[in-house]
Design an enzyme around this catalytic site. Structure first.
Site, PDB file in Angstrom:
ATOM      1  N   THR A 138       0.829  -1.201   0.000  1.00 31.90           N
ATOM      2  CA  THR A 138       0.000   0.000   0.000  1.00 31.90           C
ATOM      3  C   THR A 138       0.867   1.256   0.000  1.00 31.90           C
ATOM      4  O   THR A 138       1.981   1.254   0.538  1.00 31.90           O
ATOM      5  CB  THR A 138      -0.927   0.036   1.228  1.00 31.90           C
ATOM      6  OG1 THR A 138      -1.732   1.218   1.197  1.00 31.90           O
ATOM      7  CG2 THR A 138      -0.128   0.022   2.524  1.00 31.90           C
TER       8      THR A 138
ATOM      9  N   TYR B 184      -3.974  -1.131   9.810  1.00 31.41           N
ATOM     10  CA  TYR B 184      -3.869  -1.727   8.476  1.00 31.41           C
ATOM     11  C   TYR B 184      -2.535  -1.353   7.826  1.00 31.41           C
ATOM     12  O   TYR B 184      -1.801  -2.219   7.323  1.00 31.41           O
ATOM     13  CB  TYR B 184      -5.030  -1.272   7.589  1.00 31.41           C
ATOM     14  CG  TYR B 184      -4.766  -1.505   6.121  1.00 31.41           C
ATOM     15  CD1 TYR B 184      -4.812  -2.791   5.590  1.00 31.41           C
ATOM     16  CD2 TYR B 184      -4.436  -0.446   5.267  1.00 31.41           C
ATOM     17  CE1 TYR B 184      -4.538  -3.014   4.249  1.00 31.41           C
ATOM     18  CE2 TYR B 184      -4.165  -0.661   3.929  1.00 31.41           C
ATOM     19  CZ  TYR B 184      -4.216  -1.951   3.420  1.00 31.41           C
ATOM     20  OH  TYR B 184      -3.933  -2.167   2.098  1.00 31.41           O
TER      21      TYR B 184
END
Length: 333
Positions: free
Chosen positions: A121, A145
């Site tokens: 990410t 996350y």
């Protein structure tokens, strides 16, 4: 990169980006072997190779699947992805995302598979730098996350340093859009991404969209993000897979366009494509939302030869609208 029937294990291949990548693999001659627990993916999205149902944290099951099908490489998508949800469930996210990556690495070691592409990410960068993010920029994960992706990359980097594998981490920005075939698209349950929510609102399937803040230091006051078409993301995975053939190391690449669009620009484009303005409301900022997150994709262009070909905002929005209107969508929701 063409291939004559080689097999690739695709963990999480029943999900949004995983399914698009499985399709791209098949179109290049690979056979994608999807390993997925169907917790958030869809059986109907597995159309280009076999599906093995299993938990990515089960290293023995992952290894057994690699052996059964003779997989030559792994593309690892399987993870929990809802950043907001991770705030209240950090242990669960670490268990699945970090534990799952550790399991995949153990399965690869047990089967002597040495090529890995990892779904990472771009959300863990320190956005205070005030320009498009580069791969060597400081990191400052703002939620569990993002922390799990940093930790997972660390495990993979260590395996590469030990000479066990060759790996590429692709750091996504905002995946969006749908495949032009209409067979697969974005159908998260529940949906939290701007474009599909705004499209459903425009089609009368949701209440008016709420824009979370218009007082950011951006041209129109709303948050700016880098949107990349999911088909272009799939192509990046194939380019990364090819790199693992010739480089015995770890390398991270941003996968974005280098061009940001604001929330209000996205809303305006959806209205333009549909043919009527999209009704929306203005609400307060959401805690933790940075004003602008845009990739610098120059490393991917230079080293992977990857350039997004279908990631204009018009192309992304038009494909998302076509997918949501498609009667096949109902089989995914």
């Amino acid at each position: 990169m063409a291939n004559d029937g080689g097999r690739v294990l695709v963990t999480g291949g029943a999900g949004y980006i995983g399914a698009h990548t499985a399709k791209a693999l098949a179109e290049r001659g690979w056979t994608p072997i999807v390993f997925d627990n169907l917790g958030s993916g869809y059986r109907e999205a597995v159309r280009w190779g076999p599906l093995v149902e299993g938990d990515v944290r089960d290293a023995a099951a992952v290894a057994a699947t690699i052996r059964e099908f003779g997989c030559e490489a792994v593309i690892h998508f399987a993870a929990l992805i809802e950043a907001g949800l991770s705030v209240g469930q950090p242990e669960r996210f670490h268990d699945v995302n970090v534990g799952g990556t550790r399991s995949v690495l153990a399965a690869m070691a047990a089967t002597d598979v040495q090529r890995l592409v990892f779904s990472s990410t771009g959300s863990f960068y320190d956005t205070s730098v005030g320009r498009p993010m580069r791969e060597d920029d400081p990191i400052a994960p703002s939620n569990p996350y993002a922390e799990t992706k940093v930790a997972a990359e660390g495990l993979i980097r260590e395996a590469c340093a030990a000479g066990a594998i060759s790996a590429v981490a692709l750091r996504y920005f905002n995946a969006s859009g749908a495949d032009e075939s209409g067979l697969i698209g974005e159908a998260h349950q529940p949906e939290s991404h701007l474009i599909p929510i705004a499209v459903e609102s425009a089609l009368g399937l949701r209440p008016p969209l709420t824009v979370n803040g218009t007082d950011y230091p951006t041209p129109d006051g709303s948050c700016v993000r880098d949107y990349v078409h999911v088909g272009d993301l799939a192509e990046a995975h194939l380019a990364a897979l090819e790199r693992t053939l010739t480089h015995a190391d770890f390398r991270a690449f941003n996968v974005g366009t280098g061009r940001g669009y604001s929330v209000l620009e996205v809303i305006g484009e959806i209205g333009r494509v549909i043919g009527q303005p999209l009704a929306h409301e203005i609400g307060p900022r959401r805690a933790g939302d940075p004003s602008s997150v845009v990739a610098d994709p120059s490393r991917a262009k230079a080293e992977l030869g990857w350039t997004p070909r279908r990631s204009s905002l018009t192309q992304i929005v038009a494909s998302a609208i076509a997918w949501r209107k498609n009667p096949k969508y109902g089989r995914f929701a």
